[in-house]
Motif scaffolding. Structure first.
Motif, short mmCIF file in Angstrom:
data_model
loop_
_atom_site.label_atom_id
_atom_site.label_comp_id
_atom_site.label_asym_id
_atom_site.label_seq_id
_atom_site.Cartn_x
_atom_site.Cartn_y
_atom_site.Cartn_z
N ALA A 33 83.77 31.73 12.54
CA ALA A 33 82.36 32.01 12.81
C ALA A 33 82.09 32.14 14.30
CB ALA A 33 81.50 30.89 12.24
N VAL A 34 80.97 32.80 14.59
CA VAL A 34 80.49 32.93 15.95
C VAL A 34 79.02 32.54 15.97
CG1 VAL A 34 79.98 35.41 15.72
CG2 VAL A 34 80.37 34.46 17.96
N ASP A 35 78.64 31.76 16.97
CA ASP A 35 77.26 31.31 17.14
C ASP A 35 76.65 32.07 18.31
OD1 ASP A 35 77.45 29.42 15.09
OD2 ASP A 35 78.22 27.89 16.46
N ILE A 36 75.52 32.71 18.07
CA ILE A 36 74.80 33.46 19.10
C ILE A 36 73.52 32.69 19.41
CG2 ILE A 36 73.75 35.66 19.72
CD1 ILE A 36 76.76 35.86 18.93
N THR A 37 73.29 32.40 20.70
CA THR A 37 72.07 31.75 21.13
C THR A 37 71.39 32.62 22.18
OG1 THR A 37 73.10 29.58 20.78
CG2 THR A 37 71.08 29.64 22.10
N ALA A 69 64.43 27.77 17.69
CA ALA A 69 64.26 28.36 16.36
C ALA A 69 65.61 28.83 15.84
CB ALA A 69 63.29 29.53 16.41
N GLN A 70 65.86 28.56 14.57
CA GLN A 70 67.03 29.12 13.89
C GLN A 70 66.58 30.37 13.16
OE1 GLN A 70 68.42 25.92 11.37
NE2 GLN A 70 69.86 25.26 12.92
N PHE A 103 83.68 37.66 9.05
CA PHE A 103 83.41 36.40 9.73
C PHE A 103 81.95 36.03 9.48
CE2 PHE A 103 82.74 39.81 12.79
CZ PHE A 103 81.48 39.54 13.29
N TYR A 104 81.63 34.79 9.74
CA TYR A 104 80.26 34.32 9.61
C TYR A 104 79.63 34.29 10.99
CZ TYR A 104 81.84 32.83 5.02
OH TYR A 104 82.34 32.81 3.76
N PHE A 105 78.30 34.38 11.04
CA PHE A 105 77.60 34.27 12.32
C PHE A 105 76.25 33.61 12.12
CE2 PHE A 105 76.42 38.41 10.65
CZ PHE A 105 75.06 38.51 10.91
N SER A 106 75.76 33.00 13.19
CA SER A 106 74.43 32.41 13.17
C SER A 106 73.71 32.82 14.45
CB SER A 106 74.50 30.89 13.07
OG SER A 106 75.06 30.34 14.24
N ILE A 107 72.40 32.91 14.36
CA ILE A 107 71.58 33.27 15.51
C ILE A 107 70.53 32.19 15.73
CG2 ILE A 107 70.02 35.00 16.49
CD1 ILE A 107 71.29 37.03 14.55
N LYS A 108 70.44 31.74 16.97
CA LYS A 108 69.44 30.74 17.34
C LYS A 108 68.69 31.26 18.56
CE LYS A 108 72.78 27.24 16.20
NZ LYS A 108 73.95 28.03 16.44
N ILE A 109 67.45 30.84 18.70
CA ILE A 109 66.67 31.14 19.88
C ILE A 109 66.48 29.82 20.61
CG2 ILE A 109 64.57 32.19 20.81
CD1 ILE A 109 66.11 34.15 19.09
N VAL A 116 74.74 44.70 16.82
CA VAL A 116 75.77 44.50 17.85
C VAL A 116 76.82 43.50 17.36
CG1 VAL A 116 76.19 43.54 20.15
CG2 VAL A 116 74.32 45.14 19.81
N ILE A 117 76.38 42.40 16.74
CA ILE A 117 77.31 41.38 16.24
C ILE A 117 78.27 42.00 15.22
CG2 ILE A 117 77.49 39.26 14.88
CD1 ILE A 117 74.76 38.45 16.12
N LYS A 118 77.75 42.87 14.37
CA LYS A 118 78.57 43.43 13.29
C LYS A 118 79.49 44.57 13.75
CE LYS A 118 75.56 42.17 9.47
NZ LYS A 118 74.72 42.68 8.36
N THR A 119 79.12 45.29 14.81
CA THR A 119 79.90 46.46 15.21
C THR A 119 80.80 46.24 16.43
OG1 THR A 119 78.07 47.33 16.52
CG2 THR A 119 78.24 48.10 14.25
N ALA A 120 80.42 45.33 17.32
CA ALA A 120 81.18 45.14 18.57
C ALA A 120 82.63 44.71 18.36
CB ALA A 120 80.46 44.15 19.48
N PRO A 121 82.97 43.86 17.37
CA PRO A 121 84.37 43.45 17.24
C PRO A 121 85.35 44.60 17.01
CG PRO A 121 82.98 41.95 16.03
CD PRO A 121 82.10 43.10 16.48
#
Length: 125
Positions: A34-38, A56-57, A108-114, A79-84
């Motif tokens: 997984a990748v975590d994006i903040t 915020a999640q 892969f899994y990913f999460s986005i947080k603010i 971007v998360i889905k295409t950049a790799p």
């Protein structure tokens, strides 16, 4: 089996910087899958349900819930889905999962947080 390499995470980080120069992101690999994006800093984001700390999640499956910020979040997810795919040996995100038969197959899994839970999103004008 979900897997994301360090090179693919780096490609996501670089693509986010290039696509959104007015924002600052934190991009971290979590284990091997997984990748975590903040989103740490940037212009004001409308319709994000921040808590009292400015955190915020984001539910990446229901971006319609975020009103005026929907287009920004859709671009982040794209971007998360295409950049790799730009990484050596990398490929675009896919999801062949079927929860009805308990079969999970995703790139892969990913999460986005603010903001971070202990340090909220910083608005920059």
């Amino acid at each position: 089996m979900a897997f994301i390499s360090t090179a693919e995470v780096k490609e996501i980080r670089n693509a986010l910087k290039k696509e959104f120069p007015e924002f600052r992101f934190g991009v971290k690999k979590r284990h091997y899958h997984a990748v975590d994006i903040t989103v740490k800093k940037g212009p004001a984001l409308k319709d994000i349900p921040f808590d009292s700390r400015g955190y915020a999640q984001i539910n990446e499956y229901h971006l319609d819930n975020y009103g005026k910020s929907k287009k920004f979040l859709e671009r982040v997810v794209k971007v998360i889905k295409t950049a790799p795919a730009n990484a050596k040996g990398g490929s675009e995100w896919y999801d062949n999962s079927n929860a009805m038969i308990d079969y999970f197959d995703t790139a892969f899994y990913f999460s986005i947080k603010i903001g971070y839970y202990n340090k909220g999103y910083e608005v920059v004008n």
